[in-house]
Design a protein around this motif. Sequence first.
Motif, PDB file in Angstrom:
ATOM      1  N   THR A  69     -34.089 -28.683  28.533  1.00  0.00           N
ATOM      2  CA  THR A  69     -33.321 -28.249  27.369  1.00  0.00           C
ATOM      3  C   THR A  69     -31.852 -28.174  27.773  1.00  0.00           C
ATOM      4  O   THR A  69     -31.523 -27.711  28.866  1.00  0.00           O
ATOM      5  N   VAL A  70     -31.004 -28.673  26.906  1.00  0.00           N
ATOM      6  CA  VAL A  70     -29.561 -28.644  27.149  1.00  0.00           C
ATOM      7  C   VAL A  70     -28.864 -28.136  25.895  1.00  0.00           C
ATOM      8  O   VAL A  70     -29.422 -28.194  24.804  1.00  0.00           O
ATOM      9  N   ALA A  71     -27.661 -27.657  26.085  1.00  0.00           N
ATOM     10  CA  ALA A  71     -26.888 -27.151  24.946  1.00  0.00           C
ATOM     11  C   ALA A  71     -25.413 -27.452  25.177  1.00  0.00           C
ATOM     12  O   ALA A  71     -24.947 -27.455  26.310  1.00  0.00           O
ATOM     13  N   PRO A  72     -24.694 -27.709  24.115  1.00  0.00           N
ATOM     14  CA  PRO A  72     -23.247 -27.915  24.255  1.00  0.00           C
ATOM     15  C   PRO A  72     -22.536 -26.599  24.565  1.00  0.00           C
ATOM     16  O   PRO A  72     -23.038 -25.517  24.266  1.00  0.00           O
TER      17      PRO A  72
ATOM     18  N   LYS B 119     -22.027 -36.702  24.557  1.00  0.00           N
ATOM     19  CA  LYS B 119     -22.069 -36.472  26.004  1.00  0.00           C
ATOM     20  C   LYS B 119     -23.269 -35.602  26.384  1.00  0.00           C
ATOM     21  O   LYS B 119     -23.939 -35.850  27.380  1.00  0.00           O
ATOM     22  N   VAL B 120     -23.540 -34.592  25.582  1.00  0.00           N
ATOM     23  CA  VAL B 120     -24.668 -33.703  25.853  1.00  0.00           C
ATOM     24  C   VAL B 120     -25.984 -34.472  25.711  1.00  0.00           C
ATOM     25  O   VAL B 120     -26.894 -34.346  26.536  1.00  0.00           O
ATOM     26  N   LEU B 121     -26.093 -35.289  24.667  1.00  0.00           N
ATOM     27  CA  LEU B 121     -27.302 -36.073  24.453  1.00  0.00           C
ATOM     28  C   LEU B 121     -27.518 -37.096  25.566  1.00  0.00           C
ATOM     29  O   LEU B 121     -28.638 -37.274  26.052  1.00  0.00           O
TER      30      LEU B 121
ATOM     31  N   PHE C  10     -15.504 -12.595  24.139  1.00  0.00           N
ATOM     32  CA  PHE C  10     -15.622 -13.848  23.397  1.00  0.00           C
ATOM     33  C   PHE C  10     -14.381 -14.727  23.517  1.00  0.00           C
ATOM     34  O   PHE C  10     -14.507 -15.926  23.768  1.00  0.00           O
ATOM     35  N   PRO C  11     -13.167 -14.184  23.392  1.00  0.00           N
ATOM     36  CA  PRO C  11     -12.005 -15.060  23.620  1.00  0.00           C
ATOM     37  C   PRO C  11     -11.932 -15.584  25.056  1.00  0.00           C
ATOM     38  O   PRO C  11     -11.601 -16.746  25.277  1.00  0.00           O
ATOM     39  N   LEU C  12     -12.274 -14.741  26.034  1.00  0.00           N
ATOM     40  CA  LEU C  12     -12.245 -15.191  27.420  1.00  0.00           C
ATOM     41  C   LEU C  12     -13.322 -16.240  27.683  1.00  0.00           C
ATOM     42  O   LEU C  12     -13.078 -17.243  28.362  1.00  0.00           O
ATOM     43  N   ALA C  13     -14.529 -16.031  27.154  1.00  0.00           N
ATOM     44  CA  ALA C  13     -15.612 -16.994  27.336  1.00  0.00           C
ATOM     45  C   ALA C  13     -15.293 -18.315  26.649  1.00  0.00           C
ATOM     46  O   ALA C  13     -15.569 -19.393  27.184  1.00  0.00           O
ATOM     47  N   PHE C  14     -14.705 -18.252  25.472  1.00  0.00           N
ATOM     48  CA  PHE C  14     -14.318 -19.466  24.756  1.00  0.00           C
ATOM     49  C   PHE C  14     -13.250 -20.224  25.534  1.00  0.00           C
ATOM     50  O   PHE C  14     -13.319 -21.441  25.688  1.00  0.00           O
ATOM     51  N   THR C  15     -12.260 -19.522  26.053  1.00  0.00           N
ATOM     52  CA  THR C  15     -11.199 -20.151  26.837  1.00  0.00           C
ATOM     53  C   THR C  15     -11.765 -20.745  28.120  1.00  0.00           C
ATOM     54  O   THR C  15     -11.409 -21.870  28.501  1.00  0.00           O
ATOM     55  N   TYR C  16     -12.647 -20.026  28.780  1.00  0.00           N
ATOM     56  CA  TYR C  16     -13.295 -20.543  29.986  1.00  0.00           C
ATOM     57  C   TYR C  16     -14.069 -21.817  29.666  1.00  0.00           C
ATOM     58  O   TYR C  16     -14.004 -22.799  30.404  1.00  0.00           O
ATOM     59  N   SER C  17     -14.799 -21.800  28.555  1.00  0.00           N
ATOM     60  CA  SER C  17     -15.557 -22.975  28.127  1.00  0.00           C
ATOM     61  C   SER C  17     -14.628 -24.150  27.860  1.00  0.00           C
ATOM     62  O   SER C  17     -14.926 -25.287  28.215  1.00  0.00           O
TER      63      SER C  17
ATOM     64  N   LEU D  68     -11.673 -24.719  29.180  1.00  0.00           N
ATOM     65  CA  LEU D  68     -11.003 -25.198  30.378  1.00  0.00           C
ATOM     66  C   LEU D  68     -11.949 -25.776  31.428  1.00  0.00           C
ATOM     67  O   LEU D  68     -11.605 -26.739  32.108  1.00  0.00           O
ATOM     68  N   PHE D  69     -13.139 -25.205  31.572  1.00  0.00           N
ATOM     69  CA  PHE D  69     -13.969 -25.554  32.720  1.00  0.00           C
ATOM     70  C   PHE D  69     -15.311 -26.203  32.397  1.00  0.00           C
ATOM     71  O   PHE D  69     -16.009 -26.638  33.308  1.00  0.00           O
ATOM     72  N   ALA D  70     -15.701 -26.278  31.137  1.00  0.00           N
ATOM     73  CA  ALA D  70     -17.007 -26.870  30.814  1.00  0.00           C
ATOM     74  C   ALA D  70     -17.059 -28.337  31.203  1.00  0.00           C
ATOM     75  O   ALA D  70     -18.075 -28.810  31.722  1.00  0.00           O
ATOM     76  N   TRP D  71     -15.991 -29.074  30.988  1.00  0.00           N
ATOM     77  CA  TRP D  71     -15.998 -30.495  31.330  1.00  0.00           C
ATOM     78  C   TRP D  71     -16.104 -30.694  32.836  1.00  0.00           C
ATOM     79  O   TRP D  71     -16.712 -31.659  33.291  1.00  0.00           O
ATOM     80  N   ILE D  72     -15.527 -29.784  33.628  1.00  0.00           N
ATOM     81  CA  ILE D  72     -15.645 -29.872  35.087  1.00  0.00           C
ATOM     82  C   ILE D  72     -17.100 -29.655  35.500  1.00  0.00           C
ATOM     83  O   ILE D  72     -17.644 -30.395  36.318  1.00  0.00           O
ATOM     84  N   HIS D  73     -17.724 -28.655  34.909  1.00  0.00           N
ATOM     85  CA  HIS D  73     -19.127 -28.361  35.202  1.00  0.00           C
ATOM     86  C   HIS D  73     -20.016 -29.538  34.806  1.00  0.00           C
ATOM     87  O   HIS D  73     -20.881 -29.956  35.575  1.00  0.00           O
ATOM     88  N   GLN D  74     -19.800 -30.080  33.617  1.00  0.00           N
ATOM     89  CA  GLN D  74     -20.636 -31.179  33.140  1.00  0.00           C
ATOM     90  C   GLN D  74     -20.424 -32.449  33.949  1.00  0.00           C
ATOM     91  O   GLN D  74     -21.385 -33.156  34.254  1.00  0.00           O
TER      92      GLN D  74
END
Length: 172
Positions: free
Chosen positions: A86-89, A112-114, A25-32, A34-40
């Motif tokens: 379907t999308v999710a933040p 941004k998600v909407l 969970f800490p690693l997934a949260f940190t990954y999210s 750092l990199f979620a905006w790049i993916h989006q």
Amino acid sequence: MYDFTSESVGLLIVYVIIAVFVLFFPLAFTYSMLFAWIHQSGRQKKLLVREKRVAQLVGGDNIHTLSKPINLEQISQSGLVMTNITVAPSWWQLFLGGIKSFFGGQIQSYDKVLAYGRAEVMQRLREQALGKGWSEVINVRVETSMVMNKVKGGQQNKLGTIEFVAYGTGIR
């Protein structure tokens, strides 16, 4: 030499499961974070390329909220055109949104998600109309709803996804 017994193997499995949960969970949260905006942003760029490609093929936009076609040509056939997404933040967006909702105001991470969900579902409607041979889609509507899971105790999970449904009447 160490002899493995079923008890020591079971204990090892329990330790591994605990370590996975403690670290995941800490690693997934940190990954999210750092990199979620790049993916989006990458998905947004691909969507813009698809929108331009369809606009060039059709010579403009082939979907309209009007109840009558833009081109005043004879209509030979009509039918329902419908698609959904379907999308999710990301976890980071949920975290920021939770903090912002506590204090009030516009939650830009959800905006941004909407915006992405609406644009994607409209593009899928354009592509589906082209694929089925419709020259235009009129009377287009977009509906949005939250898809939430029930958790134990009958409460709703607030971390659900958002569903977008777009539909209209295809004409040729």
